[in-house]
Write a protein that holds these residues in place. Structure first.
Motif, PDB file in Angstrom:
ATOM      1  N   PRO A   1       0.807  -1.209   0.000  1.00  0.00           N
ATOM      2  CA  PRO A   1       0.000   0.000   0.000  1.00  0.00           C
ATOM      3  C   PRO A   1       0.842   1.261   0.000  1.00  0.00           C
ATOM      4  O   PRO A   1       2.065   1.207   0.135  1.00  0.00           O
ATOM      5  N   ARG A   2       0.143   2.377  -0.120  1.00  0.00           N
ATOM      6  CA  ARG A   2       0.810   3.676  -0.047  1.00  0.00           C
ATOM      7  C   ARG A   2       1.240   3.982   1.387  1.00  0.00           C
ATOM      8  O   ARG A   2       2.321   4.515   1.624  1.00  0.00           O
ATOM      9  N   LYS A   3       0.368   3.642   2.351  1.00  0.00           N
ATOM     10  CA  LYS A   3       0.681   3.955   3.745  1.00  0.00           C
ATOM     11  C   LYS A   3      -0.035   2.998   4.672  1.00  0.00           C
ATOM     12  O   LYS A   3      -1.183   2.631   4.442  1.00  0.00           O
ATOM     13  N   GLU A   4       0.666   2.567   5.726  1.00  0.00           N
ATOM     14  CA  GLU A   4       0.086   1.770   6.795  1.00  0.00           C
ATOM     15  C   GLU A   4       0.150   2.587   8.081  1.00  0.00           C
ATOM     16  O   GLU A   4       1.205   3.093   8.453  1.00  0.00           O
ATOM     17  N   HIS A   5      -0.987   2.728   8.744  1.00  0.00           N
ATOM     18  CA  HIS A   5      -1.052   3.501   9.975  1.00  0.00           C
ATOM     19  C   HIS A   5      -0.876   2.586  11.182  1.00  0.00           C
ATOM     20  O   HIS A   5      -1.187   1.394  11.130  1.00  0.00           O
ATOM     21  N   ALA A   6      -0.425   3.164  12.279  1.00  0.00           N
ATOM     22  CA  ALA A   6      -0.183   2.383  13.483  1.00  0.00           C
ATOM     23  C   ALA A   6      -1.453   1.760  14.030  1.00  0.00           C
ATOM     24  O   ALA A   6      -1.399   0.739  14.737  1.00  0.00           O
ATOM     25  N   ASP A   7      -2.613   2.352  13.722  1.00  0.00           N
ATOM     26  CA  ASP A   7      -3.878   1.791  14.198  1.00  0.00           C
ATOM     27  C   ASP A   7      -4.454   0.732  13.265  1.00  0.00           C
ATOM     28  O   ASP A   7      -5.557   0.232  13.476  1.00  0.00           O
TER      29      ASP A   7
END
Length: 262
Positions: free
Chosen positions: A149-155
Motif C-alpha cells: 500500500p501507499r501507507k500503513e497507519h499504526a492503528d
C-alpha cells in the motif's frame, strides 16, 4: 518451511552477488520477481545445480515491449507443477505452483499504477478471485511485490495508491482501484489469509521494503500472506541486500511450521 521472496530488479551486473545471497540462505521456496530474458536462464541453471527440483517461470512475451520485459520465477526443493490463475492481464507477472503435498504458492509482481488499461487493478482482482476459493486443508501462500500500500497507519488503517498523500480517494482512480489493491492485502483475511509480517510485528512497527533514496521515503511493497494450518515463526526483511545495491527492494524471508490442531 523457509520462504524467500525478492524483487531482483532485473540487474544483470549484480546477478552473481544476488545468487550468492539466495543460495546461502538455502530456502525451501524461492520466489523471484523482475527477471528478464537474459537473467532467467542464469537463475534456472544455478538454482537447478543447487538442488531445486521444481523450477517454474511465467513465460515472457515473444517480443515484449519495455513494460512487459519482466517475469517471475518460483523454485522449490520439492517437485512442483504450475497451476492456472485465470484472467491475469499480464501472464508473465503471476505464477502459481503446487507442491506434492498440496501446498500452493502464488508469486506475484503487480504492475505499477501508471501502467495502462487498468492492468494493476485487473491483476489484483484476478489473483483475489483465485485465492478466494476456499481450500480448508491446504497450505496456501501469496507472496511477491504487490506494489501496495501507499501507507500503513499504526492503528491498522491502510491507504492504497488509489488515494493521495492526504488519504483522499483520487477521482482518476476511484473506488474500484482502491478495492482492488485492498483485495490482496486485506480482502483475503475473510478467506483465512493473514499478513505474515504484521501478524508477528503489528502495525506499530514501520518497515519499508522499497526506498526512494532521493526523497528519503518508501513503501512496504513486498508481502507474504498465508492461509492454512501453519504458524509463522519469523518474518523479516533483508534490508542489507537493498542497501548494498543488489536491488531496489529488500528481500522478504519467512519461516513457517505446521500449526498444532485441536
Amino acid at each position: 518451511m523457509l520462504i524467500l521472496s525478492w524483487n531482483v530488479a532485473g540487474r544483470i551486473s549484480r546477478i552473481a552477488e544476488q545468487l550468492e545471497r539466495v543460495l546461502e540462505l538455502d530456502a525451501d521456496v524461492v520466489c523471484l520477481q523482475e527477471l528478464t530474458a537474459r537473467s532467467l536462464p542464469l537463475w534456472r541453471e544455478r538454482l537447478s545445480a543447487h538442488g531445486y527440483l521444481g523450477i517454474e517461470h511465467a513465460p515472457l512475451p515473444a517480443a515484449p515491449d519495455r513494460a512487459r520485459a519482466l517475469g517471475v520465477l518460483t523454485a522449490t526443493r520439492a517437485a512442483s507443477s504450475p497451476t492456472r490463475v485465470a484472467d491475469v492481464p499480464w501472464s508473465e507477472r503471476v505464477l502459481a505452483v503446487r507442491l506434492r503435498d498440496g501446498t500452493e504458492v502464488v508469486n506475484v509482481h503487480s504492475p505499477t499504477s501508471p501502467k495502462p488499461d487498468l492492468v494493476k487493478v485487473r491483476t489484483h482482482e484476478a489473483v483475489h478471485r483465485h485465492l478466494a476459493i476456499s481450500v480448508p486443508s491446504r497450505l496456501r501462500i501469496l507472496c511477491g511485490d504487490l506494489n501496495t500500500p501507499r501507507k500503513e497507519h499504526a492503528d491498522g488503517r491502510v491507504w492504497t495508491f488509489a488515494r493521495d498523500r492526504f488519504g483522499r480517494l483520487r477521482a482518476d482512480r476511484g473506488e474500484r482501484w482502491d478495492q482492488a489493491e485492498l483485495s490482496l492485502i486485506r480482502g483475503l483475511n475473510e478467506h483465512g489469509f493473514s499478513d505474515a509480517f504484521r501478524s508477528l510485528h503489528g502495525y506499530q512497527r514501520r518497515e519499508l521494503s522499497w526506498e526512494w533514496r532521493r526523497w528519503g521515503g518508501g513503501y512496504r511493497l513486498d508481502h507474504l500472506l498465508v492461509a492454512g494450518h501453519a504458524e509463522v515463526v519469523c518474518c523479516r526483511y533483508e534490508h542489507d541486500w537493498r542497501t548494498a545495491g543488489l536491488s531496489d527492494h529488500s528481500a522478504l524471508v519467512a519461516e513457517l511450521r505446521p500449526a498444532a490442531r485441536g
